[in-house]
Scaffold this motif. Structure first.
Motif, short mmCIF file in Angstrom:
data_model
loop_
_atom_site.label_atom_id
_atom_site.label_comp_id
_atom_site.label_asym_id
_atom_site.label_seq_id
_atom_site.Cartn_x
_atom_site.Cartn_y
_atom_site.Cartn_z
N ALA A 523 0.80 -1.23 0.00
CA ALA A 523 0.00 0.00 0.00
C ALA A 523 0.83 1.27 0.00
O ALA A 523 0.34 2.33 0.39
N SER A 686 -1.59 -1.35 12.56
CA SER A 686 -1.80 -0.74 11.25
C SER A 686 -0.48 -0.52 10.53
O SER A 686 0.60 -0.67 11.10
N GLU A 696 -2.52 7.01 3.59
CA GLU A 696 -3.57 6.39 4.37
C GLU A 696 -2.99 5.30 5.26
O GLU A 696 -1.93 4.74 4.97
N CYS A 697 -3.72 4.99 6.35
CA CYS A 697 -3.35 3.90 7.24
C CYS A 697 -4.32 2.74 7.03
O CYS A 697 -5.52 2.95 6.81
N HIS A 698 -3.78 1.53 7.06
CA HIS A 698 -4.56 0.33 6.80
C HIS A 698 -4.40 -0.65 7.95
O HIS A 698 -3.30 -0.77 8.53
N HIS A 702 -5.38 -6.59 7.11
CA HIS A 702 -5.68 -6.51 5.68
C HIS A 702 -4.42 -6.58 4.83
O HIS A 702 -4.46 -6.27 3.64
N GLU A 705 -4.35 -8.09 1.36
CA GLU A 705 -5.12 -7.42 0.31
C GLU A 705 -4.21 -6.56 -0.56
O GLU A 705 -4.53 -6.26 -1.71
N HIS A 706 -3.07 -6.15 -0.01
CA HIS A 706 -2.15 -5.27 -0.73
C HIS A 706 -0.84 -5.94 -1.10
O HIS A 706 -0.09 -5.42 -1.93
#
Length: 747
Positions: A523, A686, A696-698, A702, A705-706
């Motif tokens: 990401a 995160s 952005e922070c994820h 997840h 997903e990236h």
């Protein structure tokens, strides 16, 4: 059928990277079967014609990527501002069959280009009436098709994130600040540095943040009345807090709220009167325009020139500027972009300073606020007491910019009321309890340092050591953890999250910040350290090419990157490599045979240098040594082959301006999210990243997903679509089709 002819000119002030645009335009046009013409000395060449308009060959733009300025020259033309001069320019262009033009320069250059486009039909009619050209000539070229590329170190075009030359100018300024800082500290002295920027404070603001400076003046936000007292107070507080030097950055167009210029000499006088000390002034002037372009000002202008040429050849639409936004190329309406840029000047003249700042974009506003925090000699907010303790640790390989990230984290954290703690020596330091408190002043000098003052290790502790880690976290009352590093850091965070079932000490918020020269993190399209490594590679490859100037030689150079070929591809584009091998695409024996044939033919046709760049994991068996031996054998003595493994140089050196600024922006977002998480009593894990310019922070849950655990690469590698560009602009024997870049967006 007559070939399409394209003209290219540079006008106004020069900027590093203009040559990369010209090179890309010429070679892309040739690849597409068009005939490129250089209009020398800007609009003067168009008006005077003759030898100043010259058809260009492939070799005419060889060996210019590393050169500053513009090889086709630039000049301002008073005659072009008059109708008679514009008419002469039209006559000279249509006489050669040129009705497509790529204009490189600032808003004045682009405005003049669009005016010529608008007047083109009437000027043709006048030339026919005067008997200067035939009617059939006018009929064959009824319209002028134009595309613009902004070359301006000021970075002042509204709508594009970075203009050509701005990154290189920042390099010049930061080099000067780093050099001046050492002498200023030695003498406990204040320095005032004036940088360019008549209407745009980009260079001033970004260099002040990247250089760890104390005060800055920008045109868009003049200081409030009484700024003299405020500046002296800030600098005095800094000295009282232990600072030995003070550096103030002044944009050349800075004024006070009454429109009176704030010059470097005026600032010097205020310092001498208010602090009773002698200040020194350094005016960088045209040094900012000079010198070799940075890596960014080689690869991005190459993409801009390539896209501008295709735009003219494949589209007959409205005039556009090819610019950049969110790490992507964009088409911008030419005149509305120029008008939006000029509106900033109107806002400042009218005293609407917030509108002027807003017009520069949200990131500009963010960085103005960030500077206030980072430059303050003491925390800017008054907090009732400690709100918790946050620890900082580096995990993974060294990446230039780690110190900048740690410094920013300490200051953002303390400013929000947290106690900040450093873990020395990576995660093993957490196992052994090697923790040190970090104060505001402890990190003062870290803004430009390479390396990692806290140390870094790739080691992830064993299962048995997690108990010790948990005890250290509990004993030191750690309430949050910031991991700055590469994939090992993300994997360690995931392990800690899993160990919560056994050890409650890991039930704290954990945040990962991407720092790795490999540029392989989820990401985030760019990681802290990657730009510095790329600049190192380009510098080394330039020297390699120079070493081959007196002989016929092929160089096979190897870059770092592990499974990610970003460094290899972008180094190849920025240095003009003829062949690039990536881990993502691999190497086959059939491909090697074809590449070797192309190389041998190139040397037979007079080539004296052939540069091959190989990503270190491009193939397990087709190593750098193996490739060199194949090329040597097949060359049959026609040329020499040498190897150059760049190695750990890529992890060294002081961070580039881009990496310093990226570190600040990523950590700002990370600490803001960490603060929100802790304030709400949550224990989220995160990671932060920059994708399409947005930070952005994820959630760590997840991650897949990236990021692909099989390849250990992000799913979206935006740069892979640039491979065709690399070959089209570097290898005349490449016959593949030219495609509009998949990253090109309409705005």
């Amino acid at each position: 059928m007559e070939s399409v002819k394209i003209g290219v000119l540079t006008s106004g002030g020069d900027a590093q990277g203009m040559n990369a645009i010209v090179r890309a335009v010429v070679r892309t046009a040739l690849h597409e079967g068009a005939r490129p013409f250089a209009i020398r000395e800007g609009w003067k060449g168009a008006v005077e014609g003759g030898d100043l308009i010259q058809e260009m060959s492939w070799s005419d733009v060889s060996d210019i990527l590393h050169r500053g300025g513009t090889i086709i020259g630039t000049a301002r033309s008073d005659r072009f501002r008059e109708r008679e001069g514009m008419r002469e320019a039209v006559k000279n262009l249509v006489s050669l069959g040129i009705d497509r033009l790529i204009s490189i320069g600032g808003d004045g250059t682009l405005t003049g280009t669009d005016e010529l486009r608008a007047e083109w039909p009437s000027l043709l009619a006048e030339l026919v009436e005067m008997g200067e050209i035939e009617q059939d000539t006018a009929d064959r070229h009824p319209l002028l098709h134009i595309a613009g590329v902004v070359g301006s170190i000021d970075n002042d075009l509204v709508g594009t994130d970075m203009t050509v030359g701005a990154d290189s100018a920042l390099h010049r300024i930061i080099d000067a600040i780093d050099a001046i800082s050492s002498t200023a500290e030695s003498h406990r002295r204040s320095f005032v540095i004036e940088v360019m920027g008549r209407h745009c404070g980009y260079l001033a603001l970004m260099s002040a943040i990247a250089g760890g400076c104390d005060y800055v003046f920008v045109p868009e936000r003049p200081p409030a009345d009484g700024w003299e007292t405020d500046m002296c107070r800030v600098l005095k507080e800094g000295r009282d807090a232990g600072r030995r030097d003070s550096i103030i950055i002044v944009a050349e167009g800075a004024t006070d709220r009454n429109g009176v210029a704030i010059t470097s000499e005026r600032v010097k006088a205020v310092l001498e009167e208010g602090l009773g000390e002698s200040a020194r002034v350094t005016m960088l002037g045209h040094v900012q325009r000079g010198g070799s372009p940075s890596a960014y000002d080689r690869w991005m202008p190459t993409l801009l020139g390539y896209s501008a040429a295709l735009e003219l050849l494949q589209s007959d639409g409205d005039p556009v500027i090819i610019g950049t936004r969110r790490n992507r190329l964009v088409r911008l309406p030419l005149m509305s972009s120029v008008e939006n840029t000029r509106a900033v000047k109107k806002f400042t003249a009218a005293g609407d300073f917030e509108a002027a700042v807003a017009a520069r974009g949200s990131s500009y506003t963010e960085m103005l606020d960030v500077f206030t925090t980072l430059a303050s000699p003491v925390p800017t907010k008054k907090n009732g007491g400690p709100r918790g303790r946050i620890a900082i640790v580096h995990v993974g390989g060294l990446a230039p910019g780690m110190n900048v990230a740690a410094r920013a984290a300490v200051r953002f954290g303390i400013d929000r009321g947290y106690e900040m703690v450093g873990i020395e020596g990576g995660l093993p330091g957490l196992v052994h309890g090697d923790l040190v408190p970090l104060s505001w002043s402890d990190v003062e000098a870290w803004s430009g340092l390479g390396g990692a003052q806290l140390g870094t290790r790739r080691t992830i502790p064993s299962v048995d050591e997690f108990y010790d880690m948990g005890r250290v976290l509990e004993d030191n009352r750690i309430d949050g953890l910031l991991i700055i590093g590469g994939l090992k850091g993300y994997e360690a965070a995931e392990r800690m999250r899993e160990e919560r079932q056994r050890f409650s000490a890991f039930r704290i918020p954990i945040m990962c910040v991407p720092a790795s020269i490999d540029n392989n993190l989820p990401a985030s399209e760019l990681s802290i350290g990657t730009d510095t490594a790329l600049n190192t590679n380009v510098e080394v490859l330039n020297r390699i090419k120079q070493s081959a100037s007196a002989s016929r030689r092929c160089f096979v150079s190897e870059t770092m990157g592990r499974n990610c070929g970003y460094l290899a591809l972008m180094s190849g584009i920025a240095s003009g490599a003829e062949q690039i091998y990536l881990s993502e695409t691999g190497i086959t024996l059939n491909q090697l045979a074809k590449d070797t044939d192309v190389m041998v033919d190139a040397f037979k046709n007079g080539r004296s240098l052939y540069l091959v760049v190989r990503n270190e994991y491009a193939s397990e068996n087709y190593t750098t040594d193996f490739l060199a031996r194949i090329f040597e054998e097949e060359g049959g003595g026609l040329f020499d082959v040498r190897q150059a493994v760049i190695g750990h140089q890529q992890q060294g050196g002081n961070p580039s301006p881009f990496d310093r600024l990226l570190a600040v922006r990523l950590v700002n977002a990370a600490m803001r999210t960490l603060d929100e998480t802790m304030s709400n009593g949550r224990d989220d894990c995160s990671y932060v990243g920059m994708a399409k310019g947005s930070i952005e922070c994820h959630p760590l849950s997840h991650l897949e997903e990236h990021w692909d655990p099989a390849t250990r690469l992000p799913y979206n590698q935006w740069w892979l679509g640039l491979q065709d560009v690399a070959y089209i602009v570097s290898n005349p024997h490449h016959h593949g089709p030219a495609h509009v870049l998949p990253i090109l967006e309409d705005v």
